[in-house]
Scaffold this motif. Structure first.
Motif, mmCIF file in Angstrom:
data_model
loop_
_atom_site.group_PDB
_atom_site.id
_atom_site.type_symbol
_atom_site.label_atom_id
_atom_site.label_comp_id
_atom_site.label_asym_id
_atom_site.label_seq_id
_atom_site.Cartn_x
_atom_site.Cartn_y
_atom_site.Cartn_z
ATOM 1 N N LEU A 1 -5.242 1.316 -15.060
ATOM 2 C CA LEU A 1 -5.219 0.591 -13.786
ATOM 3 C C LEU A 1 -5.279 -0.916 -14.009
ATOM 4 C CD1 LEU A 1 -7.623 2.858 -11.690
ATOM 5 C CD2 LEU A 1 -5.122 2.725 -11.533
ATOM 6 N N LEU A 2 -6.063 -1.329 -14.986
ATOM 7 C CA LEU A 2 -6.143 -2.756 -15.293
ATOM 8 C C LEU A 2 -4.805 -3.277 -15.817
ATOM 9 C CD1 LEU A 2 -7.934 -5.239 -15.442
ATOM 10 C CD2 LEU A 2 -8.699 -4.501 -17.702
ATOM 11 N N ALA A 3 -4.139 -2.474 -16.632
ATOM 12 C CA ALA A 3 -2.817 -2.866 -17.129
ATOM 13 C C ALA A 3 -1.813 -2.958 -15.982
ATOM 14 C CB ALA A 3 -2.343 -1.875 -18.181
ATOM 15 N N GLN B 1 -4.842 10.836 -8.001
ATOM 16 C CA GLN B 1 -4.119 10.227 -6.883
ATOM 17 C C GLN B 1 -4.187 8.708 -6.900
ATOM 18 O OE1 GLN B 1 -5.546 12.072 -3.270
ATOM 19 N NE2 GLN B 1 -4.596 14.046 -3.763
ATOM 20 N N TYR B 2 -4.235 8.143 -8.103
ATOM 21 C CA TYR B 2 -4.157 6.692 -8.243
ATOM 22 C C TYR B 2 -2.715 6.217 -8.406
ATOM 23 C CZ TYR B 2 -9.217 6.516 -9.052
ATOM 24 O OH TYR B 2 -10.584 6.591 -8.924
ATOM 25 N N LEU B 3 -1.847 7.079 -8.916
ATOM 26 C CA LEU B 3 -0.456 6.727 -9.170
ATOM 27 C C LEU B 3 0.466 7.749 -8.526
ATOM 28 C CD1 LEU B 3 -0.497 5.753 -12.973
ATOM 29 C CD2 LEU B 3 -0.662 4.216 -11.008
ATOM 30 N N ALA B 4 1.667 7.274 -8.228
ATOM 31 C CA ALA B 4 2.733 8.155 -7.758
ATOM 32 C C ALA B 4 3.960 7.915 -8.627
ATOM 33 C CB ALA B 4 3.052 7.892 -6.295
ATOM 34 N N SER B 5 4.642 8.989 -8.969
ATOM 35 C CA SER B 5 5.817 8.888 -9.828
ATOM 36 C C SER B 5 7.024 8.484 -8.995
ATOM 37 C CB SER B 5 6.065 10.227 -10.525
ATOM 38 O OG SER B 5 7.244 10.171 -11.293
ATOM 39 N N HIS B 6 7.672 7.385 -9.387
ATOM 40 C CA HIS B 6 8.864 6.899 -8.688
ATOM 41 C C HIS B 6 10.124 7.473 -9.329
ATOM 42 C CE1 HIS B 6 11.980 3.947 -7.440
ATOM 43 N NE2 HIS B 6 11.312 3.998 -6.294
ATOM 44 N N SER B 7 10.115 7.575 -10.632
ATOM 45 C CA SER B 7 11.189 8.210 -11.388
ATOM 46 C C SER B 7 10.572 8.753 -12.675
ATOM 47 C CB SER B 7 12.322 7.216 -11.684
ATOM 48 O OG SER B 7 11.856 6.178 -12.540
ATOM 49 N N GLU B 8 11.388 9.187 -13.600
ATOM 50 C CA GLU B 8 10.856 9.794 -14.811
ATOM 51 C C GLU B 8 10.038 8.812 -15.641
ATOM 52 O OE1 GLU B 8 12.438 12.230 -18.765
ATOM 53 O OE2 GLU B 8 13.823 11.701 -17.146
ATOM 54 N N ARG B 9 10.416 7.531 -15.629
ATOM 55 C CA ARG B 9 9.740 6.527 -16.452
ATOM 56 C C ARG B 9 9.171 5.387 -15.623
ATOM 57 N NH1 ARG B 9 10.537 6.853 -21.819
ATOM 58 N NH2 ARG B 9 10.196 4.605 -22.086
ATOM 59 N N GLU B 10 9.047 5.537 -14.320
ATOM 60 C CA GLU B 10 8.528 4.482 -13.461
ATOM 61 C C GLU B 10 7.452 5.048 -12.534
ATOM 62 O OE1 GLU B 10 11.773 2.678 -11.436
ATOM 63 O OE2 GLU B 10 12.275 1.339 -13.116
ATOM 64 N N TYR B 11 6.422 4.248 -12.309
ATOM 65 C CA TYR B 11 5.289 4.661 -11.491
ATOM 66 C C TYR B 11 4.880 3.507 -10.584
ATOM 67 C CZ TYR B 11 4.931 8.367 -14.999
ATOM 68 O OH TYR B 11 5.197 9.412 -15.829
ATOM 69 N N ARG B 12 4.202 3.852 -9.504
ATOM 70 C CA ARG B 12 3.649 2.835 -8.619
ATOM 71 C C ARG B 12 2.244 3.235 -8.197
ATOM 72 N NH1 ARG B 12 3.501 4.490 -3.425
ATOM 73 N NH2 ARG B 12 4.775 6.305 -2.838
ATOM 74 N N LEU B 13 1.474 2.252 -7.797
ATOM 75 C CA LEU B 13 0.107 2.493 -7.345
ATOM 76 C C LEU B 13 0.103 3.079 -5.939
ATOM 77 C CD1 LEU B 13 -1.656 -0.808 -8.499
ATOM 78 C CD2 LEU B 13 -2.026 1.462 -9.461
ATOM 79 N N THR B 14 -0.780 4.005 -5.690
ATOM 80 C CA THR B 14 -1.056 4.447 -4.323
ATOM 81 C C THR B 14 -2.057 3.478 -3.692
ATOM 82 O OG1 THR B 14 -2.892 5.851 -5.017
ATOM 83 C CG2 THR B 14 -0.682 6.840 -5.021
ATOM 84 N N ALA B 15 -2.338 3.683 -2.416
ATOM 85 C CA ALA B 15 -3.325 2.824 -1.755
ATOM 86 C C ALA B 15 -4.697 2.973 -2.414
ATOM 87 C CB ALA B 15 -3.402 3.178 -0.268
ATOM 88 N N GLN B 16 -5.046 4.213 -2.757
ATOM 89 C CA GLN B 16 -6.311 4.456 -3.464
ATOM 90 C C GLN B 16 -6.271 3.839 -4.848
ATOM 91 O OE1 GLN B 16 -7.314 8.612 -3.590
ATOM 92 N NE2 GLN B 16 -9.078 8.300 -4.935
ATOM 93 N N GLY B 17 -5.121 3.937 -5.509
ATOM 94 C CA GLY B 17 -4.987 3.350 -6.838
ATOM 95 C C GLY B 17 -5.043 1.839 -6.806
ATOM 96 N N GLU B 18 -4.490 1.218 -5.764
ATOM 97 C CA GLU B 18 -4.550 -0.239 -5.656
ATOM 98 C C GLU B 18 -5.995 -0.713 -5.520
ATOM 99 O OE1 GLU B 18 -2.912 -3.935 -2.890
ATOM 100 O OE2 GLU B 18 -2.511 -1.855 -2.300
ATOM 101 N N THR B 19 -6.766 -0.010 -4.692
ATOM 102 C CA THR B 19 -8.183 -0.369 -4.540
ATOM 103 C C THR B 19 -8.924 -0.250 -5.866
ATOM 104 O OG1 THR B 19 -8.156 0.419 -2.253
ATOM 105 C CG2 THR B 19 -10.308 0.179 -3.299
ATOM 106 N N ALA C 1 -7.587 -0.356 -8.884
ATOM 107 C CA ALA C 1 -7.077 -1.341 -9.832
ATOM 108 C C ALA C 1 -7.663 -2.724 -9.560
ATOM 109 C CB ALA C 1 -5.550 -1.391 -9.753
ATOM 110 N N ARG C 2 -7.746 -3.102 -8.275
ATOM 111 C CA ARG C 2 -8.352 -4.404 -7.949
ATOM 112 C C ARG C 2 -9.822 -4.453 -8.364
ATOM 113 N NH1 ARG C 2 -5.502 -7.881 -4.729
ATOM 114 N NH2 ARG C 2 -3.610 -7.080 -3.720
ATOM 115 N N ARG C 3 -10.523 -3.318 -8.140
ATOM 116 C CA ARG C 3 -11.929 -3.271 -8.516
ATOM 117 C C ARG C 3 -12.093 -3.361 -10.030
ATOM 118 N NH1 ARG C 3 -13.151 0.972 -6.014
ATOM 119 N NH2 ARG C 3 -12.957 2.474 -7.733
ATOM 120 N N ALA C 4 -11.229 -2.667 -10.774
ATOM 121 C CA ALA C 4 -11.305 -2.723 -12.233
ATOM 122 C C ALA C 4 -11.035 -4.133 -12.744
ATOM 123 C CB ALA C 4 -10.314 -1.734 -12.842
#
Length: 419
Positions: A290-292, A341-359, A361-364
């Protein structure tokens, strides 16, 4: 009944012996008691022929010889430069050698072959008479009651001897009483398991109980139960199968219970420690991931405080050089983050943060950078030594320091003002 009481007293005495880090002392006492048994037999035979097998006299001789072995160990350790382990080995070997020589002499006497003294070496519950059982359980009861009356004092002696001495407790006297209990338990166990295995019944139940609890009272009770079960199983096996040595079965039963405790113990068991370490490593890996993500996104997203980070995807090629992880480790961390449920898969090699994951990641990122500022400004630690595994800093730092650090953090990273 005598065996069960012996198992209880062995578990209790062994608990304090183990916590005092004197496990081998029981072995020394057991081996050092051998010449005492032989000398007591010779004295009683000289005084009155055919009386050398009187158990109370043999146990008294074993006790005096065991005490002499302990005193010899202390003298060697304190009056010379020899370490304690070497002093224990010297005492054990010397007394045991003397006992074997005396036993050889006894075997050449007219009544020596029928003396049955070999049972003190290997143990034999099948040959114990009712009067001997009564003596064993009475001595065991005395040892159990003494340990119960001095339970608090023994606990203090085991965990902090110097503090006990500073508070005016008679440390030397308590230590002598504890060693006396060990001698008594070892001596009454000679007829059951023999001097070669008596130390096992002192240490194995206590060591097994250590895996189940952190409280001294619970550990003592657990060790007593394991000692009783071991002795009971040994006695039953010896009664059902005449060719099985009861002493060996008693120790084997204790060893099986030790293995079970070693792997399945609820406090120090191997499986529990493995699971706890695995969970910790997963949490740290997820935090690092998440920090990365945050570090990559804050360079690609305009640094506005209310800018969402959930719309931008991050590829594996961007994540891989951010930490010293391998591709396999990174994929495993990504799967764990998806499961949480911190990440969601956008494609086979791409990911994005969920709303829970963004929170998260910001906290980390906030916690890590607060730690970084604190270590740099207040602890004078080099930036390369700053730990990236920064969890909840509120549990460690004072609120006033956190407020000052956050002020400095928001000046350096304006985009984190809402995190």
């Amino acid at each position: 009944m005598g065996n069960n009481h012996f198992g209880t007293s062995a578990g209790i005495a062994g608990t304090f012996l183990l916590l005092r880090k004197r496990s081998l002392l029981g072995d020394v006492v057991g081996h050092a008691s051998l010449p005492g048994v032989a000398i007591a037999f010779l004295i009683m035979e000289l005084h009155e022929p055919q009386s050398g097998k009187w158990l109370p006299g043999l146990l008294i001789g074993a006790s005096l010889s065991g005490i002499a072995g302990m005193i010899s160990t202390v003298i060697i350790r304190t009056c010379t430069r020899i370490k304690e382990d070497a002093a224990l080995a010297i005492t054990l070997g010397g007394f045991y050698g003397l006992g074997i020589v005396l036993f050889t002499i006894i075997q050449k006497l007219p009544t020596g072959s029928q003396a049955g003294l070999a049972n003190f070496i290997y143990g034999n519950t099948a040959t114990i008479t009712q009067s001997e059982v009564d003596l064993i359980w009475r001595v065991a009861i005395v040892a159990i009651v003494a340990a119960g009356l001095l339970f608090k004092e023994f606990g203090l002696l085991c965990f902090d001897e110097q503090f006990a001495a500073s508070q005016g407790w008679p440390v030397v006297l308590l230590d002598l009483i504890l060693m006396g209990l060990v001698v008594a338990v070892c001596v009454i166990g000679l007829r059951s398991v023999g001097l070669l295995l008596v130390v096992a019944l002192l240490i194995i139940p206590a060591a097994s109980a250590r895996f189940w609890t952190e409280k001294l009272s619970h550990m003592t009770l657990c060790a007593a139960v394991i000692g009783v079960v071991s002795c009971y199983m040994g006695a039953v096996s010896s009664a059902l199968f005449s060719r099985l040595a009861a002493g060996a079965v008693i120790v084997l039963t204790g060893s099986v219970m030790f293995c079970v405790s070693l792997y399945f113990g609820t406090r120090r068991g191997v499986l529990l420690r493995w699971y706890t370490r695995r969970q910790l490593n997963q949490r740290i890996a997820t935090q690092q991931l998440l920090l990365a993500f945050f570090e990559i996104l804050e360079t690609s997203v305009p640094p506005a405080p209310h800018q969402s980070l959930t719309d931008t995807t991050v590829s594996l090629d961007e994540l891989l050089p951010k930490r010293s992880w391998t591709a396999k480790q990174l994929l495993r961390s990504l799967r764990d983050a998806q499961r949480l449920q911190y990440l969601a898969s956008h494609s086979e090699r791409e990911y994005r943060l969920t709303a829970q994951g963004e929170t998260a990641a910001r906290r980390a990122a906030r916690n890590h950078r607060l730690w970084e500022l604190y270590l740099l400004q207040h602890a004078d630690v080099a930036p390369g030594h700053v730990d990236r595994d920064a969890d909840r800093v509120e549990q460690v730092l004072d609120p006033e320091i956190i407020i000052k650090l956050e002020t400095a953090l928001f000046k350096k990273y304006p985009q984190m003002a809402v995190s």
